[in-house]
Design an enzyme around this catalytic site. Structure first.
Site, PDB file in Angstrom:
ATOM      1  N   ASP A 258     -51.894  11.610 -13.898  1.00  0.00           N
ATOM      2  CA  ASP A 258     -52.742  11.075 -15.206  1.00  0.00           C
ATOM      3  C   ASP A 258     -52.200  11.860 -16.246  1.00  0.00           C
ATOM      4  O   ASP A 258     -52.111  10.984 -17.300  1.00  0.00           O
ATOM      5  CB  ASP A 258     -54.101  11.777 -14.828  1.00  0.00           C
ATOM      6  CG  ASP A 258     -55.205  10.837 -15.693  1.00  0.00           C
ATOM      7  OD1 ASP A 258     -56.266  11.397 -16.103  1.00  0.00           O
ATOM      8  OD2 ASP A 258     -54.913   9.757 -16.190  1.00  0.00           O
ATOM      9  N   ASP A 384     -61.977   8.138 -13.170  1.00  0.00           N
ATOM     10  CA  ASP A 384     -62.444   9.641 -13.419  1.00  0.00           C
ATOM     11  C   ASP A 384     -63.726   9.994 -12.738  1.00  0.00           C
ATOM     12  O   ASP A 384     -63.636  10.754 -11.856  1.00  0.00           O
ATOM     13  CB  ASP A 384     -62.757   9.820 -14.890  1.00  0.00           C
ATOM     14  CG  ASP A 384     -61.412   9.808 -15.732  1.00  0.00           C
ATOM     15  OD1 ASP A 384     -61.517   9.184 -16.761  1.00  0.00           O
ATOM     16  OD2 ASP A 384     -60.332  10.323 -14.984  1.00  0.00           O
TER      17      ASP A 384
END
Lengths: 466, 265
Positions: A258, A384
């Site tokens: 990420d 997330d």
């Protein structure tokens, strides 16, 4: 893996807001006037609840002249409110996942593994297990990378229909099939008798309303609730089907990925965001949890100030990389055919033609650029939510410290989110939301499970308090 | 046992804390953030203390029960000292944040005062400390079983809950006193707070002789409460005024000629 943005474009036509005095669209040329009018009205309406420490309401002049500094000031001041706007859904998602894990034994039972993690962890030696889990994590991460690149390529070459179809299929799967399994397991756990007809009605209603809310329009709270629910469902699937060491490794590697994908200049997610900004489109609004209404851009940006703000709005989710993942609405900037027809039927056929756009661009630039800071929301990608919940869920499922470990991971993730939002307020660009939280979460998980739990256990045994 | 014990003990342990959070903290985003960050600081202190204890246990003889007991006491003392150290660190952080908030605010005043921050940080330490001490016990109390079947006290759950409640209150009061002492540089106050924390923790070593541990701890709670009340600016006069519920006479009497049309908004 997914990013946050502090700014949203200003325009809010079409969608309802709570204290919007009137919401029908007038002439496009009056757009900016109306927006300024509406903003000031909204500010007046909002004033009782706003966080200005008893300040008199800013008058319009002051706000119009807002420059960067004041902008930053307001961002930091309302930053606390944005943090809470994200704390609540993240907490809710984690609570749902932990409650399910603790009560429904289906999600802690080993029933095989996904095809993305083909190597088993039931091996004789520790070394073999470690090797298998590393291989599993590598395969999973490569699948995710490939999917993300595929998504970026599809987006770049404007294959909106394919993306749209892909995301609709994944959300169908989640809303109908996975929720059916979840409901079935909950009924089994509590020994509730249920007939298929009632079940079919429930699942049908749940699924259809979910599809409408997520892909089209719906009340904000309902859309948020559905996004939380599908994130929780997805997290439960991961918790069930990922073996232990693989899960921790995947969490670690995905936060590194990420970080790289969002911040590196050639990262796929960064390219996705930049392409969307060039085209002035919002990115897959339904793949992202938004704390305020989803704005549908009605016309091209006419004003440099707002354009700058729009360019800061980067929200996207690389959750699309996962096959069963979520939902999105890409393609024509969010305007599906149905939306356009509906709009036409409501207000008459108004299309923004190049001429009208040019006309508006020629308007004086004192149109309302400053967003009422209270209306600025924050966006967090569903990926997330999913990975935070996977971490906390795994902690509650497998930790020997049990509730202590779960709570420690929960606090760690919230603090990571807080720090990420602080960085967002400082840097004002898309930031990965996974690295800090997952790092804290992992550190706290292993530390609490191995160090704190024996200590607290001994203290509780003697009933000592520290 | 079962649900009755669980809800009863949970209510005793966390009822006041929940009420305080709902009434004073939940409405303000900034206070919620301070609450969570305080919990984080406490957790880090506990982590370090457990690390020290773990290392000391590893290096020692496992079979010697007295030594293990001594190491546990040592670990508890280290944990108390580390908690106070991290409370000081949190004070430093909040002080800096206070200045930052004052700088970015429109009128130069921070939206939250240091006293409020002291209260919220104390409450956060109390809640997380209480939760970590008692949550597993509460989870166990839901299940089947008989308390103290091997000769231990049958009041284990209830006394644990009361101790937790006392701890929550104590941490709140210590937070208020501590921050004020750091602000005014009264180091004897700091020393007294640390000493009382050590004494409280030491008193719990007298469990299950609950008369000797619970009663003094509650006496300490009351004393600390009074001290924190006066530190935060309260006084007997305030209490009487609050209790009398008398509406204060409006001392602003406007002359008719002095009345003005209110300013346009």
């Amino acid at each position: 893996m997914t990013e946050l943005s502090a700014h949203l474009p200003q325009f809010q036509h079409g969608q309802l807001t709570e204290n919007f005095p009137d919401n029908h669209l007038s002439n496009t040329n009056d757009n900016s006037e109306r927006r300024r009018h509406d903003n000031s009205e909204r500010r007046r309406n909002d004033n009782p609840e706003s966080e200005t420490n008893g300040q008199p309401q800013n008058n319009l002049q002051q706000v119009v002249d807002q420059d960067d500094e004041e902008d930053e000031e307001l961002t930091l001041k309302y930053g606390a409110k944005h943090v809470i706007m994200l704390f609540v859904p993240v907490t809710l998602c984690m609570v749902v996942v932990v409650a399910t894990i603790k009560s429904v034994s289906f999600y802690t039972r080993k029933d095989g593994q996904l095809i993305y993690t083909p190597f088993t962890e039931e091996t004789e030696t520790v070394g073999q297990r470690a090797l298998n889990s590393i291989l599993n994590a590598a395969i999973m991460i490569s699948v995710i990378i490939v999917m993300t690149i595929l998504l970026v390529v599809l987006y770049k070459y404007r294959c909106y229909k394919v993306i749209h179809g892909w995301l609709i299929i994944s959300s169908l799967l989640l809303l109908f099939f996975f929720s059916f399994i979840y409901l079935g397991e909950v009924f089994k756990t509590y020994n509730v008798a249920m007939d298929y007809i009632t079940l079919a009605l429930m699942i049908w209603n749940f699924g259809v309303v979910g599809m409408i809310c997520i892909h089209w329009k719906g009340p904000l709270r309902l859309q948020q609730a559905y996004l939380i629910m599908i994130s929780a469902l997805m997290a439960l699937v991961f918790i069930k089907y990922l073996p232990e060491w693989t899960a921790w490794l995947i969490l670690a590697v995905i936060s590194v990925y990420d970080l790289v994908a969002v911040l590196c200049p050639k990262g796929p997610l960064r390219m996705l965001v930049e392409t969307a900004q060039e085209r002035n489109e919002t990115l897959f609004p339904a793949l992202i949890y938004s704390s305020t209404m989803v704005w549908l851009v009605n016309m091209a940006e006419e004003d440099p100030e707002a354009q700058r703000k729009a360019s800061k709005n980067s929200t996207y989710d690389k959750q699309g990389s996962q096959p069963q993942s979520d939902t999105a609405e890409a393609d024509d900037g969010g305007f599906s055919q149905e939306w356009q027809q509906q709009r036409d039927s409501r207000i008459g056929p108004i299309e923004s033609t190049p001429e009208s756009r040019a006309a508006v661009q020629a308007l004086p630039s004192n149109s309302q650029t400053s967003e009422d800071p209270e209306e600025r929301g924050v966006k967090l990608g569903l990926g997330d939510f999913i990975f935070y919940s996977v971490l906390v869920g795994k902690a509650s499922a497998t930790a020997s410290g049990d509730w202590n470990t779960t709570l420690a991971c929960f606090v760690a993730i919230l603090i990571g989110l807080c720090l990420t939002l602080l960085l967002l307020a400082i840097f004002k660009k898309a930031l990965p939301a996974l690295p800090i939280s997952i790092t804290f979460g992992l550190v706290f998980y292993f530390a609490t499970d191995n160090l704190v739990q024996p200590f607290m256990d001994q203290l509780a045994f003697h009933q000592f308090y520290i | 046992m079962g649900a009755a014990m669980f809800f009863g003990c949970a209510g005793v342990a966390f009822g006041p804390a929940l009420a305080l959070v709902l009434l004073t903290v939940a409405a303000e985003p900034l206070r919620v953030i301070i609450l969570v960050a305080g919990a984080f600081f406490w957790l880090v202190s506990l982590l370090l203390a457990s690390l020290i204890w773990f290392v000391s246990v590893r290096l020692s003889d496992r079979e010697d029960a007295r030594l293990q007991f001594g190491l546990l006491v040592f670990g508890a003392a280290v944990s108390v000292l580390l908690q106070e150290l991290f409370r000081f660190a949190y004070f430093k952080l909040l002080k800096k944040a206070d200045e930052g908030l004052a700088m970015v605010s429109e009128d130069g005043r921070s939206p939250i005062s240091l006293k409020q921050m002291a209260y919220v940080s104390g409450l956060s330490f109390g809640i997380i400390s209480g939760v970590f001490s008692v949550i597993n016990i509460l989870a166990d109390s839901m299940g089947p079983g008989v308390v103290g079947i091997h000769g231990d006290s049958p009041y284990y759950f209830l006394t644990s809950a009361f101790l937790t409640m006392a701890l929550v209150f104590l941490h709140t009061f210590w937070g208020v006193i501590f921050f004020d002492a750091c602000e005014k540089r009264r180091y004897w106050c700091l020393g007294l707070v640390v000493a009382s924390h050590l004494v409280t923790s030491g008193l719990t070593f007298l469990n299950p002789w609950y008369e000797a541990s619970l009663v003094p701890i509650y006496i300490i709670v009351v004393c600390m409460g009074a001290w924190a009340f006066f530190t935060a600016g309260g006084s007997i006069h305030n209490v009487l005024k609050c209790l009398s519920c008398k509406r204060e006479e409006d001392s602003h009497v406007m002359m008719y000629s002095a009345l003005r049309v209110p300013l346009e908004d």
